[in-house]
Design a protein around this motif. Sequence first.
Motif, PDB file in Angstrom:
ATOM      1  N   THR A  27      25.976  -8.262 -48.631  1.00  0.00           N
ATOM      2  CA  THR A  27      26.241  -7.874 -47.245  1.00  0.00           C
ATOM      3  C   THR A  27      27.518  -8.539 -46.745  1.00  0.00           C
ATOM      4  O   THR A  27      27.735  -9.731 -46.942  1.00  0.00           O
ATOM      5  N   LEU A  31      28.659  -7.769 -40.908  1.00  0.00           N
ATOM      6  CA  LEU A  31      27.382  -7.070 -40.770  1.00  0.00           C
ATOM      7  C   LEU A  31      26.228  -8.055 -40.720  1.00  0.00           C
ATOM      8  O   LEU A  31      25.276  -7.890 -39.939  1.00  0.00           O
ATOM      9  N   ARG A  34      26.013  -9.523 -37.254  1.00  0.00           N
ATOM     10  CA  ARG A  34      25.433  -8.588 -36.287  1.00  0.00           C
ATOM     11  C   ARG A  34      23.915  -8.547 -36.413  1.00  0.00           C
ATOM     12  O   ARG A  34      23.179  -8.467 -35.409  1.00  0.00           O
ATOM     13  N   TRP A  64      26.898  -5.782 -29.600  1.00  0.00           N
ATOM     14  CA  TRP A  64      25.990  -5.408 -30.680  1.00  0.00           C
ATOM     15  C   TRP A  64      24.544  -5.305 -30.218  1.00  0.00           C
ATOM     16  O   TRP A  64      23.758  -4.572 -30.823  1.00  0.00           O
ATOM     17  N   TYR A  77      26.747  -0.650 -38.096  1.00  0.00           N
ATOM     18  CA  TYR A  77      27.810  -0.366 -39.067  1.00  0.00           C
ATOM     19  C   TYR A  77      29.056   0.130 -38.348  1.00  0.00           C
ATOM     20  O   TYR A  77      28.980   0.755 -37.290  1.00  0.00           O
TER      21      TYR A  77
END
Length: 366
Positions: A27, A31, A34, A64, A77
């Motif tokens: 990952t 990301l 978030r 977010w 995303y």
Amino acid sequence: MGKPAVRIVLEPSQRTELERLVRARGTGQALARRARIVLAAAEGMENKTICAVVGADANTVGKWRRRFAASGIDGLYDEPRPGAPREIGDEEIADLIRRTLETKPANATHWSLRKMATTAGHAPSTIHRIWKAFGLQPHRSETFKLSTDPLFVEKLRDIVGLYLAPPQRALVLCVDEKSQIQALDRSQPLLPMQPGQAERRSHDYRRHGTTSLFAALDIATGAVIGRCFPRHRASEFRTFLDRIEAQVPLDLDVHIVMDNYATHKTALIRNWFLKRPRWHVHYTPTGASWINQVERFFALITNDCIRRGIHRSTAALEDDILTFIKTHNERPKPFVWTKSADDILAAIKRFCLRQNQITKTSESGH
């Protein structure tokens, strides 16, 4: 008073996926951060506290939270960016590919990125991307050779059969000569490898004579019988066969695989084999030296011992070669042949059909 933060309530599947994104090594950092923001928000933390925990500012945390509330995990995303419009159209790409495949520059044997970029009027990076997309590498060239031996199939099946199913109470030996090995000494001293610097040697050298290595590879064990001679005539080959004969137990048959070199077919050698009925000769097809496993050993000794060696006499060269063979035989390892004769013939057929189709396409285009 500012606007109240968006309340986050997670379903079990969402929590599992967010935790997976945080833990997974693949990952991206953005990301994963978030996902941590959303998990913290679901625990009831205020934005100010989340900022301190994940190391982000208040605007990022609020953004977010809102994106997740509106679109779920998909909202975390990055959205696709439109980017700049393409500078080259499909027709121009097709023309560039055709030019690469069917033409040559006026002053060279093949296209380079810069030559094609100059001709086509695009940046070298654009040409590179197109060539990469279509698998084109004009700078590379490979060799091939198809055997024209009328008994190619019969000889191939015979030798591959020996490799895959050796006969009982028999020794299978692959024999050949590596001729004209030069004893070379560089004109100036070698500069050894240093941190940040490769080994360096002068491009010119002094010759100190040549030697020829005769070798027999036992396909079952990988052990090698080897001897060096100043020349590689039938008389030397017979002497080498005598050496093999002396080292093979008398109760074993000997199957010898060798090429069609004239030295191997003289009257002297034919008579030697006729006097020894336990010896069975298997000739490789003309132009198919790759089927002789001793060639793989020659590649090994060339790479590890000969190519970068410094030898001021043929005696020093021969000492290094024989020392290499002795060390190799202390822990020999056979080369494992995996392809059946049918597999090899099918691969050759595919190659010929593909090249034939390419030739027809090229001729029809003109």
